[in-house]
Write a protein that holds these residues in place. Structure first.
Motif, PDB file in Angstrom:
ATOM      1  N   GLN A 192      82.777  14.384  -9.109  1.00 40.30           N
ATOM      2  CA  GLN A 192      84.018  14.311  -8.350  1.00 40.30           C
ATOM      3  C   GLN A 192      83.881  15.141  -7.091  1.00 40.30           C
ATOM      4  O   GLN A 192      83.565  16.326  -7.137  1.00 40.30           O
ATOM      5  N   LEU A 193      84.073  14.507  -5.960  1.00 38.97           N
ATOM      6  CA  LEU A 193      84.104  15.175  -4.671  1.00 38.97           C
ATOM      7  C   LEU A 193      85.536  15.618  -4.460  1.00 38.97           C
ATOM      8  O   LEU A 193      86.443  14.800  -4.496  1.00 38.97           O
ATOM      9  N   TRP A 194      85.751  16.898  -4.264  1.00 39.91           N
ATOM     10  CA  TRP A 194      87.109  17.429  -4.182  1.00 39.91           C
ATOM     11  C   TRP A 194      87.728  17.160  -2.827  1.00 39.91           C
ATOM     12  O   TRP A 194      88.100  18.046  -2.078  1.00 39.91           O
ATOM     13  N   SER A 195      87.782  15.878  -2.557  1.00 35.27           N
ATOM     14  CA  SER A 195      88.544  15.369  -1.432  1.00 35.27           C
ATOM     15  C   SER A 195      89.402  14.215  -1.927  1.00 35.27           C
ATOM     16  O   SER A 195      90.056  13.560  -1.163  1.00 35.27           O
ATOM     17  N   GLY A 196      89.346  14.003  -3.226  1.00 35.63           N
ATOM     18  CA  GLY A 196      90.128  12.936  -3.836  1.00 35.63           C
ATOM     19  C   GLY A 196      89.307  11.754  -4.305  1.00 35.63           C
ATOM     20  O   GLY A 196      89.787  10.923  -5.048  1.00 35.63           O
ATOM     21  N   ARG A 197      88.044  11.644  -3.886  1.00 31.66           N
ATOM     22  CA  ARG A 197      87.197  10.516  -4.298  1.00 31.66           C
ATOM     23  C   ARG A 197      86.374  10.896  -5.511  1.00 31.66           C
ATOM     24  O   ARG A 197      85.973  12.033  -5.663  1.00 31.66           O
ATOM     25  N   GLN A 198      86.091   9.921  -6.357  1.00 28.84           N
ATOM     26  CA  GLN A 198      85.275  10.141  -7.542  1.00 28.84           C
ATOM     27  C   GLN A 198      84.128   9.143  -7.569  1.00 28.84           C
ATOM     28  O   GLN A 198      84.252   8.028  -7.067  1.00 28.84           O
ATOM     29  N   TYR A 199      83.023   9.571  -8.183  1.00 29.66           N
ATOM     30  CA  TYR A 199      81.836   8.744  -8.298  1.00 29.66           C
ATOM     31  C   TYR A 199      81.403   8.749  -9.749  1.00 29.66           C
ATOM     32  O   TYR A 199      81.266   9.806 -10.347  1.00 29.66           O
ATOM     33  N   GLN A 200      81.176   7.601 -10.289  1.00 30.89           N
ATOM     34  CA  GLN A 200      80.761   7.505 -11.678  1.00 30.89           C
ATOM     35  C   GLN A 200      79.305   7.075 -11.742  1.00 30.89           C
ATOM     36  O   GLN A 200      78.864   6.237 -10.963  1.00 30.89           O
ATOM     37  N   GLU A 201      78.578   7.654 -12.693  1.00 32.21           N
ATOM     38  CA  GLU A 201      77.175   7.318 -12.929  1.00 32.21           C
ATOM     39  C   GLU A 201      76.353   7.373 -11.643  1.00 32.21           C
ATOM     40  O   GLU A 201      75.631   6.450 -11.301  1.00 32.21           O
ATOM     41  N   LEU A 202      76.462   8.491 -10.941  1.00 30.86           N
ATOM     42  CA  LEU A 202      75.745   8.709  -9.693  1.00 30.86           C
ATOM     43  C   LEU A 202      74.326   9.173 -10.006  1.00 30.86           C
ATOM     44  O   LEU A 202      74.136  10.114 -10.767  1.00 30.86           O
ATOM     45  N   THR A 241      70.581  10.823  -9.026  1.00 37.64           N
ATOM     46  CA  THR A 241      70.205  11.974  -8.206  1.00 37.64           C
ATOM     47  C   THR A 241      69.987  11.536  -6.766  1.00 37.64           C
ATOM     48  O   THR A 241      70.368  12.240  -5.830  1.00 37.64           O
ATOM     49  N   GLU A 242      69.403  10.363  -6.573  1.00 35.13           N
ATOM     50  CA  GLU A 242      69.175   9.854  -5.221  1.00 35.13           C
ATOM     51  C   GLU A 242      70.506   9.615  -4.500  1.00 35.13           C
ATOM     52  O   GLU A 242      70.652   9.933  -3.328  1.00 35.13           O
ATOM     53  N   GLN A 243      71.486   9.059  -5.215  1.00 38.46           N
ATOM     54  CA  GLN A 243      72.795   8.823  -4.615  1.00 38.46           C
ATOM     55  C   GLN A 243      73.498  10.151  -4.329  1.00 38.46           C
ATOM     56  O   GLN A 243      74.172  10.287  -3.310  1.00 38.46           O
ATOM     57  N   LEU A 244      73.334  11.122  -5.218  1.00 32.39           N
ATOM     58  CA  LEU A 244      73.908  12.445  -4.996  1.00 32.39           C
ATOM     59  C   LEU A 244      73.276  13.075  -3.765  1.00 32.39           C
ATOM     60  O   LEU A 244      73.978  13.645  -2.916  1.00 32.39           O
ATOM     61  N   ALA A 245      71.962  12.961  -3.624  1.00 30.39           N
ATOM     62  CA  ALA A 245      71.273  13.489  -2.449  1.00 30.39           C
ATOM     63  C   ALA A 245      71.771  12.814  -1.177  1.00 30.39           C
ATOM     64  O   ALA A 245      72.007  13.476  -0.160  1.00 30.39           O
ATOM     65  N   ALA A 246      71.982  11.497  -1.219  1.00 33.83           N
ATOM     66  CA  ALA A 246      72.498  10.768  -0.054  1.00 33.83           C
ATOM     67  C   ALA A 246      73.913  11.227   0.295  1.00 33.83           C
ATOM     68  O   ALA A 246      74.250  11.376   1.472  1.00 33.83           O
ATOM     69  N   LEU A 247      74.740  11.481  -0.704  1.00 30.07           N
ATOM     70  CA  LEU A 247      76.099  11.968  -0.488  1.00 30.07           C
ATOM     71  C   LEU A 247      76.073  13.322   0.206  1.00 30.07           C
ATOM     72  O   LEU A 247      76.790  13.550   1.176  1.00 30.07           O
ATOM     73  N   ILE A 248      75.207  14.205  -0.263  1.00 32.50           N
ATOM     74  CA  ILE A 248      75.108  15.540   0.323  1.00 32.50           C
ATOM     75  C   ILE A 248      74.568  15.468   1.744  1.00 32.50           C
ATOM     76  O   ILE A 248      75.094  16.114   2.652  1.00 32.50           O
ATOM     77  N   GLU A 249      73.541  14.662   1.960  1.00 35.52           N
ATOM     78  CA  GLU A 249      72.957  14.550   3.294  1.00 35.52           C
ATOM     79  C   GLU A 249      73.933  13.944   4.294  1.00 35.52           C
ATOM     80  O   GLU A 249      74.028  14.399   5.428  1.00 35.52           O
ATOM     81  N   ALA A 250      74.680  12.941   3.858  1.00 30.67           N
ATOM     82  CA  ALA A 250      75.614  12.275   4.758  1.00 30.67           C
ATOM     83  C   ALA A 250      76.850  13.126   5.006  1.00 30.67           C
ATOM     84  O   ALA A 250      77.479  13.016   6.061  1.00 30.67           O
TER      85      ALA A 250
END
Length: 115
Positions: A87-97, A99-108
């Motif tokens: 859960q990104l504490w901006s109100g959005r949630q991600y399920q079954e993320l 590690t690559e998708q998590l890395a992309a989220l952090i980088e972006a």
């Protein structure tokens, strides 16, 4: 050379340890692991994090949320290993993320679509 994003891991869970190791192997992040108790807002701000990851099972770290108010660009992410939920504490949630998708989220620094 582009500055590496500084990620703080709050908690001692195995899941956070694995995530931290995976993100560190990616090479584009500086990962710092903090054990409880989390420093207060002033000390936390001095660490200059771009991202704070915490285990949802250990509760919400108040100082991190206080820092989020002062630094809206900070990514504050909770990891729920039982529900496989980030859960990104901006109100959005991600399920079954992954590690690559998590890395992309952090980088972006912004939401990504989970495949």
């Amino acid at each position: 050379m582009e500055r590496r994003k500084h990620i703080l891991l709050y908690g001692d869970s195995v899941v956070l340890g694995c995530i931290g190791a995976s993100l560190q192997r990616a090479g584009s992040f500086e990962v710092t692991r903090l054990s409880a108790p989390l420093p207060g807002p002033i000390e936390l701000e001095a660490l200059a994090p771009d991202v704070i990851l915490f285990d949802a099972e250990t509760g919400q770290p108040g100082p991190a949320f206080a820092l989020l108010k002062e630094h809206p660009g900070l990514l504050l992410l909770s990891i729920d290993p039982d529900g496989n939920l980030v859960q990104l504490w901006s109100g959005r949630q991600y399920q079954e993320l992954s590690t690559e998708q998590l890395a992309a989220l952090i980088e972006a620094g912004s939401p990504v679509e989970a495949a």
